[in-house]
Write a protein that holds these residues in place. Structure first.
Motif, PDB file in Angstrom:
ATOM      1  N   ALA A 252       0.801  -1.232   0.000  1.00  0.00           N
ATOM      2  CA  ALA A 252       0.000   0.000   0.000  1.00  0.00           C
ATOM      3  C   ALA A 252       0.835   1.284   0.000  1.00  0.00           C
ATOM      4  N   ALA A 253       2.029   1.233   0.624  1.00  0.00           N
ATOM      5  CA  ALA A 253       2.791   2.471   0.867  1.00  0.00           C
ATOM      6  C   ALA A 253       3.942   2.656  -0.122  1.00  0.00           C
ATOM      7  N   GLY A 254       4.540   3.854  -0.116  1.00  0.00           N
ATOM      8  CA  GLY A 254       5.717   4.099  -0.941  1.00  0.00           C
ATOM      9  C   GLY A 254       6.938   3.442  -0.315  1.00  0.00           C
ATOM     10  N   GLU A 255       7.061   3.620   1.011  1.00  0.00           N
ATOM     11  CA  GLU A 255       8.237   3.112   1.716  1.00  0.00           C
ATOM     12  C   GLU A 255       7.814   2.645   3.103  1.00  0.00           C
ATOM     13  N   VAL A 256       8.436   1.564   3.566  1.00  0.00           N
ATOM     14  CA  VAL A 256       8.113   1.043   4.903  1.00  0.00           C
ATOM     15  C   VAL A 256       9.412   0.886   5.700  1.00  0.00           C
ATOM     16  N   ILE A 257       9.407   1.430   6.910  1.00  0.00           N
ATOM     17  CA  ILE A 257      10.541   1.236   7.819  1.00  0.00           C
ATOM     18  C   ILE A 257      10.009   0.379   8.960  1.00  0.00           C
ATOM     19  N   ALA A 258      10.586  -0.813   9.125  1.00  0.00           N
ATOM     20  CA  ALA A 258      10.063  -1.761  10.107  1.00  0.00           C
ATOM     21  C   ALA A 258      11.103  -1.969  11.208  1.00  0.00           C
ATOM     22  N   VAL A 259      10.720  -1.644  12.448  1.00  0.00           N
ATOM     23  CA  VAL A 259      11.666  -1.719  13.569  1.00  0.00           C
ATOM     24  C   VAL A 259      11.299  -2.886  14.479  1.00  0.00           C
ATOM     25  N   GLU A 260      12.180  -3.877  14.539  1.00  0.00           N
ATOM     26  CA  GLU A 260      11.892  -5.097  15.313  1.00  0.00           C
ATOM     27  C   GLU A 260      13.021  -5.339  16.334  1.00  0.00           C
ATOM     28  N   ILE A 261      12.644  -5.554  17.579  1.00  0.00           N
ATOM     29  CA  ILE A 261      13.648  -5.750  18.639  1.00  0.00           C
ATOM     30  C   ILE A 261      14.243  -7.158  18.638  1.00  0.00           C
ATOM     31  N   ASP A 262      13.454  -8.151  18.216  1.00  0.00           N
ATOM     32  CA  ASP A 262      13.852  -9.555  18.382  1.00  0.00           C
ATOM     33  C   ASP A 262      14.747  -9.996  17.228  1.00  0.00           C
ATOM     34  N   ARG A 263      16.035 -10.227  17.558  1.00  0.00           N
ATOM     35  CA  ARG A 263      16.958 -10.537  16.452  1.00  0.00           C
ATOM     36  C   ARG A 263      16.659 -11.888  15.804  1.00  0.00           C
ATOM     37  N   ASP A 264      15.972 -12.769  16.512  1.00  0.00           N
ATOM     38  CA  ASP A 264      15.600 -14.060  15.908  1.00  0.00           C
ATOM     39  C   ASP A 264      14.613 -13.885  14.751  1.00  0.00           C
ATOM     40  N   LEU A 265      13.912 -12.752  14.739  1.00  0.00           N
ATOM     41  CA  LEU A 265      12.917 -12.537  13.673  1.00  0.00           C
ATOM     42  C   LEU A 265      13.525 -11.930  12.403  1.00  0.00           C
ATOM     43  N   ILE A 266      14.737 -11.412  12.505  1.00  0.00           N
ATOM     44  CA  ILE A 266      15.311 -10.695  11.349  1.00  0.00           C
ATOM     45  C   ILE A 266      15.509 -11.622  10.127  1.00  0.00           C
ATOM     46  N   PRO A 267      16.126 -12.817  10.306  1.00  0.00           N
ATOM     47  CA  PRO A 267      16.260 -13.686   9.114  1.00  0.00           C
ATOM     48  C   PRO A 267      14.908 -14.099   8.539  1.00  0.00           C
ATOM     49  N   ILE A 268      13.908 -14.230   9.392  1.00  0.00           N
ATOM     50  CA  ILE A 268      12.564 -14.586   8.909  1.00  0.00           C
ATOM     51  C   ILE A 268      11.999 -13.428   8.080  1.00  0.00           C
ATOM     52  N   LEU A 269      12.141 -12.228   8.615  1.00  0.00           N
ATOM     53  CA  LEU A 269      11.634 -11.041   7.896  1.00  0.00           C
ATOM     54  C   LEU A 269      12.337 -10.863   6.551  1.00  0.00           C
ATOM     55  N   GLU A 270      13.638 -11.127   6.537  1.00  0.00           N
ATOM     56  CA  GLU A 270      14.376 -10.978   5.273  1.00  0.00           C
ATOM     57  C   GLU A 270      13.804 -11.911   4.217  1.00  0.00           C
ATOM     58  N   LYS A 271      13.326 -13.055   4.675  1.00  0.00           N
ATOM     59  CA  LYS A 271      12.748 -14.015   3.727  1.00  0.00           C
ATOM     60  C   LYS A 271      11.308 -13.629   3.336  1.00  0.00           C
ATOM     61  N   THR A 272      10.475 -13.302   4.332  1.00  0.00           N
ATOM     62  CA  THR A 272       9.058 -13.051   4.019  1.00  0.00           C
ATOM     63  C   THR A 272       8.851 -11.733   3.271  1.00  0.00           C
ATOM     64  N   LEU A 273       9.850 -10.835   3.366  1.00  0.00           N
ATOM     65  CA  LEU A 273       9.707  -9.538   2.696  1.00  0.00           C
ATOM     66  C   LEU A 273      10.623  -9.415   1.482  1.00  0.00           C
ATOM     67  N   ASP A 274      11.214 -10.553   1.136  1.00  0.00           N
ATOM     68  CA  ASP A 274      12.199 -10.607   0.056  1.00  0.00           C
ATOM     69  C   ASP A 274      11.719  -9.987  -1.258  1.00  0.00           C
ATOM     70  N   SER A 275      10.431 -10.156  -1.573  1.00  0.00           N
ATOM     71  CA  SER A 275       9.964  -9.667  -2.876  1.00  0.00           C
ATOM     72  C   SER A 275       9.677  -8.164  -2.876  1.00  0.00           C
ATOM     73  N   PHE A 276       9.821  -7.499  -1.729  1.00  0.00           N
ATOM     74  CA  PHE A 276       9.540  -6.054  -1.680  1.00  0.00           C
ATOM     75  C   PHE A 276      10.839  -5.252  -1.638  1.00  0.00           C
ATOM     76  N   LYS A 277      10.905  -4.247  -2.489  1.00  0.00           N
ATOM     77  CA  LYS A 277      12.127  -3.435  -2.536  1.00  0.00           C
ATOM     78  C   LYS A 277      11.954  -2.127  -1.746  1.00  0.00           C
ATOM     79  N   ASN A 278      10.758  -1.911  -1.223  1.00  0.00           N
ATOM     80  CA  ASN A 278      10.498  -0.622  -0.551  1.00  0.00           C
ATOM     81  C   ASN A 278      10.451  -0.758   0.971  1.00  0.00           C
ATOM     82  N   VAL A 279      11.164  -1.751   1.509  1.00  0.00           N
ATOM     83  CA  VAL A 279      11.144  -1.923   2.965  1.00  0.00           C
ATOM     84  C   VAL A 279      12.555  -1.895   3.534  1.00  0.00           C
ATOM     85  N   ARG A 280      12.673  -1.237   4.704  1.00  0.00           N
ATOM     86  CA  ARG A 280      13.951  -1.219   5.433  1.00  0.00           C
ATOM     87  C   ARG A 280      13.678  -1.838   6.798  1.00  0.00           C
TER      88      ARG A 280
END
Ligand code: SAM
Length: 284
Positions: free
Chosen positions: A71-99
């Motif tokens: 929906a948005a132009g750009e998304v900045i996603a702030v997550e504290i749990d480092r165990d979730l970062i590799p998961i997020l990298e995979k589930t958001l892989d197809s989006f180029k507008n997320v940090r």
């Protein structure tokens, strides 16, 4: 994005969690959304378009993030749990507008992460809802709106009016900074694991100008905090007891008299306008 990748579909979330052997951390308030109807309500309630930069607090495995990226132009996603970062990298892989930023939102300087106006959207971790909301308001960052899932009881406190049990420092801060609207009530079965409490999505649209004028905003909020720290006491006793304010009971009683308020009034009876008036008199 095809249905196989959509995390809002419960089977996909369960499969992903199993695949990564992820275990939920209670201390981080992890309850992941699994209801598409609620997801759509959040997205439409937040009124996001392709010109917007969205800040998501606590993306989890990326369920809401996927919809925000669409929906948005750009998304900045702030997550504290480092165990979730590799998961997020995979589930958001197809989006180029997320940090993705692996940080504690309470430690982050919002003015540093984006100069653009922000729309905040989140399914918040309930254990720190109030500090997050207050931190966003007080950051001075250009926040246009905050659309968040919170505990139902907290949503009620945000919208409360003077006199009731729900009315307090949070209600007054929300009133000062934003216009609040409940978008949806959300039952426990919309998350895994199920939280112990009901939830609500609330939208806080930032005021262009505050609804009251006050000489010293910080001072007014320190009066408000002191008033509700001891909410059973009269306002004059509650303010006198807060040593950092350096006020005597007589000073408060005289100010209340000037405002036409009874000397035994409690803080929970005062409106935002009245706290602003009291602040200006006591600060003069
Ligand atoms: N957005 C996901 C969803 O809707 O399914 C997850 C929401 S879950 C209620 C809250 C998320 O906030 C979790 O992923 C948790 O790890 C994260 N979190 C908790 N404390 C945080 C903090 N201080 N800073 C950033 N993220 C935090």
């Amino acid at each position: 994005m095809d249905n196989k990748e959509k995390l809002i579909i419960t089977q996909n979330t369960i499969a992903l969690i199993k695949e990564h052997e992820f275990s939920f951390k209670k201390r981080f308030g992890q309850n992941f959304l699994i209801d598409e109807h609620v997801l759509n309500k959040i997205i439409s309630g937040a009124e996001i378009n392709k010109d917007d930069t969205v800040l998501e607090i606590g993306p989890g495995i990326g369920t809401l993030t996927q919809a925000l990226c669409e929906a948005a132009g750009e998304v900045i996603a702030v997550e504290i749990d480092r165990d979730l970062i590799p998961i997020l990298e995979k589930t958001l892989d197809s989006f180029k507008n997320v940090r993705i930023i692996n940080e504690d939102i309470l430690k982050l300087d919002l003015n540093e992460i984006s100069q653009k106006p922000l729309k905040v959207v989140a399914n918040l971790p309930y254990y720190i809802t109030t500090p997050i909301i207050m931190g966003l308001f007080e950051s001075g960052a250009p926040i246009e709106s905050i659309t968040v899932m919170v505990q139902k009881e907290v949503a009620d406190r945000m919208k409360a009016i003077p006199g009731g049990k729900d009315y307090g420092a949070l209600s007054l801060a929300v009133q000062y900074y934003a216009e609040a609207k409940i978008i949806a009530n959300v039952p426990q079965n919309c998350f895994i694991p199920r939280p112990n409490v009901g939830s609500a999505v609330i939208r806080l649209k930032a005021h262009k100008n505050p609804p009251v004028e006050v000489g010293d905003k910080e001072y007014m909020f320190s009066l408000i905090k002191a008033a509700f720290l001891q909410r059973r006491k009269t306002l004059s006793n509650a303010l006198k007891n807060e040593s950092s304010l350096g006020l005597s009971r007589d000073e408060v009683v005289n100010a209340l008299k000037k405002m036409g308020l009874p000397e035994d009034v409690r803080g929970e009876r005062l409106s935002l306008e009245e706290f602003a008036g009291l602040s200006d008199i006591l600060k003069a």
